[in-house]
Design a protein around this motif. Structure first.
Motif, PDB file in Angstrom:
ATOM      1  N   TYR A  64       0.830  -1.200   0.000  1.00 39.02           N
ATOM      2  CA  TYR A  64       0.000   0.000   0.000  1.00 39.02           C
ATOM      3  C   TYR A  64       0.869   1.257   0.000  1.00 39.02           C
ATOM      4  CZ  TYR A  64      -2.738   3.772   2.098  1.00 39.02           C
ATOM      5  OH  TYR A  64      -3.317   4.979   2.369  1.00 39.02           O
ATOM      6  N   LEU A  65       1.972   1.234   0.772  1.00 41.84           N
ATOM      7  CA  LEU A  65       2.815   2.412   0.875  1.00 41.84           C
ATOM      8  C   LEU A  65       3.599   2.695  -0.393  1.00 41.84           C
ATOM      9  CD1 LEU A  65       4.225   2.009   4.505  1.00 41.84           C
ATOM     10  CD2 LEU A  65       2.567   3.699   3.709  1.00 41.84           C
ATOM     11  N   ARG A  66       3.795   1.671  -1.242  1.00 41.41           N
ATOM     12  CA  ARG A  66       4.550   1.894  -2.474  1.00 41.41           C
ATOM     13  C   ARG A  66       3.883   2.933  -3.365  1.00 41.41           C
ATOM     14  NH1 ARG A  66       4.966  -3.945  -2.699  1.00 41.41           N
ATOM     15  NH2 ARG A  66       7.006  -4.612  -1.951  1.00 41.41           N
ATOM     16  N   ASN A  67       2.565   3.019  -3.299  1.00 40.76           N
ATOM     17  CA  ASN A  67       1.824   3.944  -4.147  1.00 40.76           C
ATOM     18  C   ASN A  67       1.577   5.292  -3.491  1.00 40.76           C
ATOM     19  OD1 ASN A  67       1.565   1.850  -6.069  1.00 40.76           O
ATOM     20  ND2 ASN A  67      -0.229   1.030  -4.981  1.00 40.76           N
ATOM     21  N   GLN A  68       2.171   5.514  -2.301  1.00 40.84           N
ATOM     22  CA  GLN A  68       1.960   6.753  -1.566  1.00 40.84           C
ATOM     23  C   GLN A  68       3.138   7.708  -1.763  1.00 40.84           C
ATOM     24  OE1 GLN A  68      -0.954   7.370   0.064  1.00 40.84           O
ATOM     25  NE2 GLN A  68      -1.545   5.407  -0.856  1.00 40.84           N
ATOM     26  N   PRO A  69       2.920   9.003  -1.496  1.00 35.81           N
ATOM     27  CA  PRO A  69       4.025   9.978  -1.606  1.00 35.81           C
ATOM     28  C   PRO A  69       5.179   9.623  -0.677  1.00 35.81           C
ATOM     29  CG  PRO A  69       1.907  11.100  -1.378  1.00 35.81           C
ATOM     30  CD  PRO A  69       1.650   9.637  -1.137  1.00 35.81           C
ATOM     31  N   PHE A  70       6.358  10.139  -1.027  1.00 40.85           N
ATOM     32  CA  PHE A  70       7.560   9.834  -0.245  1.00 40.85           C
ATOM     33  C   PHE A  70       7.409  10.275   1.202  1.00 40.85           C
ATOM     34  CE2 PHE A  70      11.621  11.289   1.497  1.00 40.85           C
ATOM     35  CZ  PHE A  70      12.340  10.106   1.473  1.00 40.85           C
ATOM     36  N   SER A  71       6.805  11.430   1.428  1.00 45.82           N
ATOM     37  CA  SER A  71       6.661  11.939   2.796  1.00 45.82           C
ATOM     38  C   SER A  71       5.831  10.989   3.655  1.00 45.82           C
ATOM     39  CB  SER A  71       6.010  13.324   2.773  1.00 45.82           C
ATOM     40  OG  SER A  71       4.737  13.269   2.148  1.00 45.82           O
ATOM     41  N   LYS A  72       4.774  10.424   3.081  1.00 47.70           N
ATOM     42  CA  LYS A  72       3.938   9.499   3.830  1.00 47.70           C
ATOM     43  C   LYS A  72       4.675   8.203   4.115  1.00 47.70           C
ATOM     44  CE  LYS A  72      -0.855   8.028   4.112  1.00 47.70           C
ATOM     45  NZ  LYS A  72      -2.200   8.118   3.498  1.00 47.70           N
ATOM     46  N   ARG A  73       5.456   7.729   3.134  1.00 51.13           N
ATOM     47  CA  ARG A  73       6.233   6.504   3.350  1.00 51.13           C
ATOM     48  C   ARG A  73       7.301   6.732   4.421  1.00 51.13           C
ATOM     49  NH1 ARG A  73       8.501   4.896  -2.312  1.00 51.13           N
ATOM     50  NH2 ARG A  73       8.162   7.104  -2.739  1.00 51.13           N
ATOM     51  N   ALA A  74       7.942   7.900   4.376  1.00 45.70           N
ATOM     52  CA  ALA A  74       8.974   8.200   5.375  1.00 45.70           C
ATOM     53  C   ALA A  74       8.370   8.290   6.773  1.00 45.70           C
ATOM     54  CB  ALA A  74       9.678   9.511   5.012  1.00 45.70           C
ATOM     55  N   PHE A  75       7.182   8.912   6.879  1.00 47.88           N
ATOM     56  CA  PHE A  75       6.551   9.041   8.186  1.00 47.88           C
ATOM     57  C   PHE A  75       6.129   7.672   8.724  1.00 47.88           C
ATOM     58  CE2 PHE A  75       2.857   9.978  10.969  1.00 47.88           C
ATOM     59  CZ  PHE A  75       3.536  10.744  11.901  1.00 47.88           C
ATOM     60  N   ALA A  76       5.641   6.785   7.833  1.00 49.73           N
ATOM     61  CA  ALA A  76       5.265   5.430   8.263  1.00 49.73           C
ATOM     62  C   ALA A  76       6.487   4.668   8.760  1.00 49.73           C
ATOM     63  CB  ALA A  76       4.606   4.686   7.111  1.00 49.73           C
ATOM     64  N   LEU A  77       7.631   4.856   8.073  1.00 50.75           N
ATOM     65  CA  LEU A  77       8.865   4.202   8.502  1.00 50.75           C
ATOM     66  C   LEU A  77       9.306   4.723   9.868  1.00 50.75           C
ATOM     67  CD1 LEU A  77      11.259   2.313   7.857  1.00 50.75           C
ATOM     68  CD2 LEU A  77      12.370   4.263   6.747  1.00 50.75           C
ATOM     69  N   LEU A  78       9.193   6.034  10.078  1.00 50.70           N
ATOM     70  CA  LEU A  78       9.573   6.616  11.360  1.00 50.70           C
ATOM     71  C   LEU A  78       8.670   6.112  12.483  1.00 50.70           C
ATOM     72  CD1 LEU A  78      10.313  10.337  10.363  1.00 50.70           C
ATOM     73  CD2 LEU A  78      11.958   8.572  11.023  1.00 50.70           C
ATOM     74  N   GLN A  79       7.388   5.916  12.186  1.00 52.57           N
ATOM     75  CA  GLN A  79       6.482   5.392  13.199  1.00 52.57           C
ATOM     76  C   GLN A  79       6.847   3.977  13.609  1.00 52.57           C
ATOM     77  OE1 GLN A  79       2.613   6.122  11.242  1.00 52.57           O
ATOM     78  NE2 GLN A  79       2.113   7.446  12.978  1.00 52.57           N
ATOM     79  N   ASP A  80       7.343   3.194  12.641  1.00 52.73           N
ATOM     80  CA  ASP A  80       7.766   1.832  12.973  1.00 52.73           C
ATOM     81  C   ASP A  80       9.058   1.834  13.783  1.00 52.73           C
ATOM     82  OD1 ASP A  80       5.640   0.535  11.754  1.00 52.73           O
ATOM     83  OD2 ASP A  80       6.599   0.562   9.798  1.00 52.73           O
ATOM     84  N   LEU A  81       9.983   2.725  13.416  1.00 53.77           N
ATOM     85  CA  LEU A  81      11.261   2.761  14.118  1.00 53.77           C
ATOM     86  C   LEU A  81      11.123   3.370  15.509  1.00 53.77           C
ATOM     87  CD1 LEU A  81      13.686   3.889  11.257  1.00 53.77           C
ATOM     88  CD2 LEU A  81      13.536   1.633  12.302  1.00 53.77           C
ATOM     89  N   PHE A  82      10.219   4.333  15.672  1.00 58.31           N
ATOM     90  CA  PHE A  82      10.054   5.044  16.935  1.00 58.31           C
ATOM     91  C   PHE A  82       8.594   4.934  17.381  1.00 58.31           C
ATOM     92  CE2 PHE A  82      13.329   7.339  14.459  1.00 58.31           C
ATOM     93  CZ  PHE A  82      14.427   7.039  15.253  1.00 58.31           C
TER      94      PHE A  82
END
Length: 511
Positions: A64-82
């Motif tokens: 699902y995240l592959r089709n999203q803007p970079f900012s949204k993908r980066a924020f999702a990654l940050l939520q997983d890491l932190f």
């Protein structure tokens, strides 16, 4: 006619079902005969790292995240890491007020406790304050728990000093001792990260509940005996934790009246009674719980004034009637200790062994605390994530003048009772300790050593669980033998021997 039509439909349905079953069996036979290659070790490691650091309950999340803007993908990654970020989604002023007040309460409770545990680890008090700053900040960002409060623990401190003293005696060579402490903390962090990433948490199961109960009870007695040095102001005291060594040292000191300071005993015992009395009041009346939280810091302030008045007319420190901490290094944040790590071939094997033992003990207590308080608030924690977080904070801590840190039961209970909502309370506590280290350490010059001993002694009863020991006796006599073996081994020999006796006796009795 209608019956024959229905019957033919049933027969056709059965034939279809039978055909599907035969196809499935054929496919299974092909899979057994031509089994796919198992994943490589590297693939398993990568999957473990991904599952631990980037947990996704929904397998379609990445697609699902592959089709999203970079900012949204980066924020999702940050939520997983932190994991602290998702907890701030519905954050508001009321929650911040609760976290802020809980953090201040924690700091008031933790500052004297951190200094006391540092002296128990045979380090200068400022190292306890250092350990109350960096590890809580890192853990607050990485951990899945919302309640655990991080800092130096009394059991870890005792275990560290008792195991390292066989290599170097800290009184004779404090610089080398500090190097050994930081290196052990570094190895403990490495082991904890490995436990989380490689799913080696099963090693903790070797430390059964009976062994832990016996170990903690004996550790509590050893902690109490070691604090008699500060409580009585004894000049020459043994570095060993064994019962016979401590009793012999006490007897020698009492025979030589000039080897101890009666004023220390009066101050230490008086404030020990005060702290225990406030704790009793807090349990009887919840409205007075705050008094038990501020009692340690209040004791430090009042006893420092008393020590200043008693020692005011003495010109030299050696003539002081009340032993005090003296100058404490402050005015700056945690100094780097990267250059102090030592990998000398003569001691590195022993340091790795000590690091492994402390890593297991530390994470066992931390996970138990996290699970207990998470269940009270109706949510769960990710054990692997917790273990990795503990390891990362100890690795970074070893590089910033911190020694082993873990989840504290007493401080976590204070955090829970103070109404904490998120891990922001840990951050507030760490920043408050930092401000104290920068601006208030000069005021701690006249803090009596006896008051730190009293603060540590006040925490000893919480480590002895007589009800649990009685339950083990009623349920399983063999487990009680393992509990007794661990208790006697730690009390009369050493922490390592006690743990070995507890684990091995339970294993052999179960064969």
């Amino acid at each position: 006619m209608r019956w024959s039509s229905t019957n033919s439909e049933v027969v056709a349905s059965n034939k279809t079902t039978l055909g599907e079953i035969l196809d499935i069996e054929k496919n299974m036979a092909k899979w057994v005969l031509n089994a796919p290659e198992p994943p490589s070790m590297l693939r398993q490691v990568v999957d473990n790292v991904k599952d631990t650091l980037l947990p996704h309950p929904n397998p379609k999340t990445f697609s699902y995240l592959r089709n999203q803007p970079f900012s949204k993908r980066a924020f999702a990654l940050l939520q997983d890491l932190f994991p602290i970020l998702p907890s701030l989604h519905n954050y508001n002023a009321q929650k911040f007020k609760c976290d802020f007040m809980a953090g201040l309460t924690l700091a008031i409770f933790a500052i004297p406790q951190c200094m006391g545990n540092a002296t128990l680890a045979r380090l200068s008090p400022e190292y306890g304050l250092y350990t109350g700053i960096v590890p809580p900040l890192i853990y607050a960002m990485l951990a899945s728990s919302r309640e655990i409060v991080i800092g130096p623990g009394s059991v870890d401190s005792l275990l560290l000093s008792s195991m390292i003293q066989t290599l170097k005696v800290p009184i004779h060579d404090s610089i080398t001792y500090n190097q050994l402490v930081f290196t052990v903390t570094f190895f403990a962090g490495i082991f904890q990260v490995a436990f989380g990433l490689f799913r080696f948490g099963f090693l903790v199961e070797y430390l059964s509940d009976p062994t832990i109960v016996g170990f903690l009870a004996a550790a509590a007695v050893s902690i109490g005996l070691q604090q008699l040095k500060g409580l009585f102001g004894i000049v020459n005291f043994t570095n060993k934790t064994g019962l016979f060594s401590v009793v012999k040292s006490l007897w020698t000191s009492f025979k030589n009246q000039s080897a101890w300071h009666p004023y220390n005993l009066i101050i230490g015992f008086s404030f020990l009674c005060f702290i225990l009395f406030t704790r009793f009041l807090g349990k009887r009346n919840k409205k007075l719980m705050w008094l038990s939280h501020v009692a340690p810091l209040l004791s430090v302030i009042v006893s420092s004034v008393v020590a200043y008045k008693i020692n005011f007319n003495e010109l030299q420190v050696k003539d002081y009637k009340v032993e005090v901490l003296g100058p404490i290094k402050g005015g700056s944040s945690n100094p780097s200790s990267l250059h102090q790590l030592t990998f000398d071939s003569q001691v590195v094997g022993h340091l790795i062994r000590i690091g492994l033992t402390i890593a297991i003990i530390s994470l066992t207590g931390s996970i138990a605390v996290g699970r207990s308080f998470a269940s009270l608030k109706g949510h769960s924690i990710d054990p692997n994530r917790e273990v990795v977080s503990l390891g990362i904070m100890n690795i970074v801590g070893s590089l910033t003048s911190c020694y082993i840190a873990s989840g504290s039961l007493s401080r976590t209970a204070v955090n829970y009772n103070a109404g904490s909502e998120t891990m922001v309370s840990n951050i507030v506590m760490a920043l408050t300790v930092l401000m104290s280290l920068k601006f208030l350490t000069g005021l701690l010059y006249f803090t009596p050593k006896a008051i730190l001993a009293a603060i540590i002694l006040s925490a000893v009863p919480g480590l002895i669980d007589l009800n649990k020991a009685r339950e083990i006796w009623n349920v399983d006599k063999m487990d009680f033998l393992a509990c007794t073996g661990a208790f006697l081994g730690v009390l009369f020999a050493s922490a390592e021997i006690g743990l070995a006796i507890g684990c091995r006796s339970r294993y052999h009795l179960r064969r």
